[in-house]
Design an enzyme around this catalytic site. Structure first.
Site, short mmCIF file in Angstrom:
data_model
loop_
_atom_site.label_atom_id
_atom_site.label_comp_id
_atom_site.label_asym_id
_atom_site.label_seq_id
_atom_site.Cartn_x
_atom_site.Cartn_y
_atom_site.Cartn_z
N TYR A 130 0.86 -1.18 0.00
CA TYR A 130 0.00 0.00 0.00
C TYR A 130 0.90 1.23 0.00
O TYR A 130 1.75 1.38 0.87
CB TYR A 130 -0.92 0.01 1.22
CG TYR A 130 -1.96 1.10 1.15
CD1 TYR A 130 -3.26 0.81 0.75
CD2 TYR A 130 -1.64 2.42 1.44
CE1 TYR A 130 -4.23 1.81 0.66
CE2 TYR A 130 -2.59 3.43 1.34
CZ TYR A 130 -3.88 3.12 0.95
OH TYR A 130 -4.82 4.12 0.83
N GLN A 191 -11.00 0.05 1.13
CA GLN A 191 -11.45 -0.81 0.03
C GLN A 191 -10.27 -1.49 -0.67
O GLN A 191 -10.38 -2.65 -1.11
CB GLN A 191 -12.29 -0.01 -0.97
CG GLN A 191 -11.60 1.15 -1.65
CD GLN A 191 -11.71 2.45 -0.87
OE1 GLN A 191 -11.96 2.45 0.33
NE2 GLN A 191 -11.55 3.55 -1.57
N SER A 237 4.78 9.75 12.59
CA SER A 237 6.24 9.79 12.47
C SER A 237 6.87 10.39 13.72
O SER A 237 6.29 11.26 14.37
CB SER A 237 6.64 10.63 11.25
OG SER A 237 6.16 10.05 10.06
N GLN A 259 10.63 15.54 10.44
CA GLN A 259 9.54 14.64 10.82
C GLN A 259 8.27 15.40 11.15
O GLN A 259 7.17 14.94 10.88
CB GLN A 259 9.96 13.76 12.00
CG GLN A 259 11.05 12.77 11.66
CD GLN A 259 10.72 11.95 10.43
OE1 GLN A 259 9.81 11.13 10.43
NE2 GLN A 259 11.46 12.16 9.35
N HIS A 262 5.60 15.94 8.41
CA HIS A 262 4.77 14.84 7.95
C HIS A 262 3.31 15.03 8.33
O HIS A 262 2.41 14.75 7.54
CB HIS A 262 5.24 13.51 8.55
CG HIS A 262 6.30 12.84 7.76
ND1 HIS A 262 6.11 12.38 6.48
CD2 HIS A 262 7.59 12.54 8.07
CE1 HIS A 262 7.22 11.83 6.03
NE2 HIS A 262 8.14 11.92 6.97
N GLU A 327 11.04 5.91 16.74
CA GLU A 327 11.14 5.40 15.37
C GLU A 327 12.51 5.75 14.79
O GLU A 327 13.23 4.89 14.30
CB GLU A 327 10.03 6.04 14.53
CG GLU A 327 10.05 5.64 13.06
CD GLU A 327 9.03 6.41 12.24
OE1 GLU A 327 8.73 5.96 11.12
OE2 GLU A 327 8.54 7.47 12.69
N HIS A 328 12.88 7.03 14.85
CA HIS A 328 14.17 7.50 14.37
C HIS A 328 14.94 8.12 15.54
O HIS A 328 14.41 8.97 16.24
CB HIS A 328 14.02 8.59 13.30
CG HIS A 328 13.14 8.20 12.16
ND1 HIS A 328 11.82 8.63 12.04
CD2 HIS A 328 13.37 7.42 11.07
CE1 HIS A 328 11.30 8.14 10.93
NE2 HIS A 328 12.20 7.40 10.32
N ASP A 361 15.44 8.13 4.97
CA ASP A 361 14.12 8.06 4.33
C ASP A 361 14.22 7.72 2.86
O ASP A 361 13.30 7.10 2.29
CB ASP A 361 13.40 9.40 4.48
CG ASP A 361 12.70 9.54 5.82
OD1 ASP A 361 12.56 8.51 6.52
OD2 ASP A 361 12.29 10.66 6.16
N GLU A 415 -0.23 -35.97 29.38
CA GLU A 415 -1.23 -34.99 28.94
C GLU A 415 -2.58 -35.64 28.67
O GLU A 415 -3.53 -34.95 28.29
CB GLU A 415 -0.73 -34.28 27.68
CG GLU A 415 0.48 -33.38 27.94
CD GLU A 415 0.91 -32.59 26.72
OE1 GLU A 415 0.38 -32.87 25.61
OE2 GLU A 415 1.77 -31.71 26.85
N HIS A 420 -1.66 -39.76 20.63
CA HIS A 420 -0.30 -39.24 20.45
C HIS A 420 0.71 -40.29 20.92
O HIS A 420 1.70 -40.59 20.24
CB HIS A 420 -0.11 -37.95 21.26
CG HIS A 420 -0.66 -36.72 20.61
ND1 HIS A 420 -2.01 -36.51 20.44
CD2 HIS A 420 -0.03 -35.62 20.12
CE1 HIS A 420 -2.19 -35.33 19.87
NE2 HIS A 420 -1.00 -34.77 19.65
#
Length: 430
Positions: A130, A191, A237, A259, A262, A327-328, A361, A415, A420
């Site tokens: 995506y 969708q 971010s 950042q 963003h 994150e960074h 990036d 068990e 088994h």
């Protein structure tokens, strides 16, 4: 922008509040996404075309109008200027070479009795990536998602990208061509995620979906997890800069902006032991902010979730960084390698004064799809390993069956699983 000091009595609580981000799903968003996913699952292409025309203001009569082939991606690539093509190829080459180092290999060994144990590594058959297409175009996201899949040996890569108003971005499509994407569908939102997860007449069902998106995309990824795999549900971010007070303050201010621009809920934080230097960075922020095209977004981000924090020393800065698990993480200090052993939790660490986060990036090589919202405590960057899976291998010899069968029999009876136990016992010598 918030000013804090680690010496404040309530610092821990204020830091916790600063980092707080509501990850719970909005009931209204969740309900809308559920309805969309169910509709796409039931009506396939018809629902996908209907939602795309409604939300992206397109006028497609069928999925044929929302489908791009490799030839069309190549045409977009050829329309780019030589300078842009060269930059795209250079970035792709660096990302590809880095991820080639991540390839896992199959392995096996034999016990002394001839029993073979091992692990077979195989690539996923088909993945969907995506790529956001709303506020900005992200060719870098194409490279970072598609190239690791290609290196892993994924058989087919399907890309979905919304094109609001029907406007296609040549750089994004060219990146898909360079990265080896097989087919692009110009659809987005919940969708698109549903179509990838369940499959339609035109969109093949994938095994895993990767890539960031808005709240509806995130909700859809949560919803379809289990039907397909997902990489992560990404939050806003983040950048955390640890500085010793010797880097040009304009550089640090711009790194924080990188950042903050963003999103209004992105987070930018500076940790530094020098109050004087923090004041200089603050002055740089005030000086540079009016020059930024995305000034309003940066201003909102810094005001909402940004902070300049004075710490006792760099050791304390590293301890706070481990709690934040950003994150960074920029380590803008004289000898960054010396501090690495104490830094356990970060999506990516950018070492030294010349290593701006923005290079990561686009073209440094490591993946820019990173864990956010403190999930770097347990999660890792997207990589080749996300597109490979492991299968255990077991081949028990006659001798091994005698030894392992007795162990399994005892444990299975313990068990209460008689079948088994007997399956193992049948293979014991009489």
């Amino acid at each position: 922008m918030l000013r804090l000091s680690s010496s404040q009595a309530d610092f821990a609580e204020r830091l916790k509040q600063l980092l707080a981000f509501e990850t719970a799903q909005d009931p209204a968003v969740d309900a809308a996404v559920a309805a969309i996913c169910d509709d796409v699952k039931a009506r396939g292409d018809a629902a996908l075309v209907e939602y795309t025309n409604r939300f992206d203001r397109t006028d497609a009569a069928s999925m044929a109008g929302l489908t791009l082939s490799r030839d069309e991606l190549e045409a977009a690539y050829k329309r780019l200027s030589p300078e842009v093509r060269e930059a795209l190829e250079a970035a792709a080459g660096r990302v590809r070479r880095y991820h080639e180092k991540q390839l896992m290999q199959s392995w096996s060994y034999e016990d002394e009795d001839g029993t073979l144990l091992g692990q077979q590594v195989t690539a996923l058959d088909r993945v969907g990536i995506y790529v956001p297409g709303g506020k900005a175009a992200y060719p870098s996201s194409v490279l970072m998602n598609a190239l690791p899949a290609k290196v892993a040996g994924v058989g087919e890569i399907i890309m979905v990208v919304p094109t609001p108003g029907g406007e296609k971005n040549d750089l994004v499509l060219a990146a898909a061509y360079v990265a080896g994407v097989d087919t692009v569908f110009t659809v987005g939102g919940a969708q698109a995620v549903a179509a990838l997860a369940y499959g339609t007449e035109s969109v093949p069902q994938v095994d895993k979906i990767t890539g960031p998106g808005n709240a509806y995309v995130a909700a859809a990824k949560r919803r379809v997890f289990g039907v397909v795999g997902i990489d992560m549900v990404a939050g806003p971010s983040e950048i955390l800069v640890i500085c010793d007070g010797e880097t040009d303050p304009d550089w640090i201010a711009m790194d924080l902006f990188s950042q903050a621009e963003h999103d209004e809920i992105a987070q930018a934080i500076l940790l530094c032991p020098s109050a004087d230097y923090i004041a200089r960075v603050e002055a740089s922020i005030a000086k540079l902010l009016p020059t930024m095209p995305r000034r309003a977004i940066i201003e909102a981000s810094l005001g909402n979730r940004g902070a300049l924090i004075e710490v006792m020393d760099l050791a304390e800065a590293c301890a706070i960084a481990n709690y934040i698990a950003p994150e960074h993480l920029e380590l803008s200090v004289a000898e960054p390698e010396a501090w690495l052993p104490g830094l356990k939790h970060a999506g990516a660490i950018f070492m030294g004064r010349f290593t701006s986060e923005s290079l990561g990036d686009y073209c440094a090589g490591p993946n820019h799809v990173l864990p956010t919202s403190r999930t770097a405590r347990f999660a890792s960057p997207l990589g080749v390993y996300d597109f490979q899976k492991r299968t255990s291998l077991i081949r028990v010899s006659h001798a091994g069956a005698q030894r392992l069968g007795k162990i399994a029999s005892v444990l299975a009876h313990g068990e209460g699983l008689t079948a088994h136990a007997r399956a193992a016992e049948f293979r014991l010598d009489k």
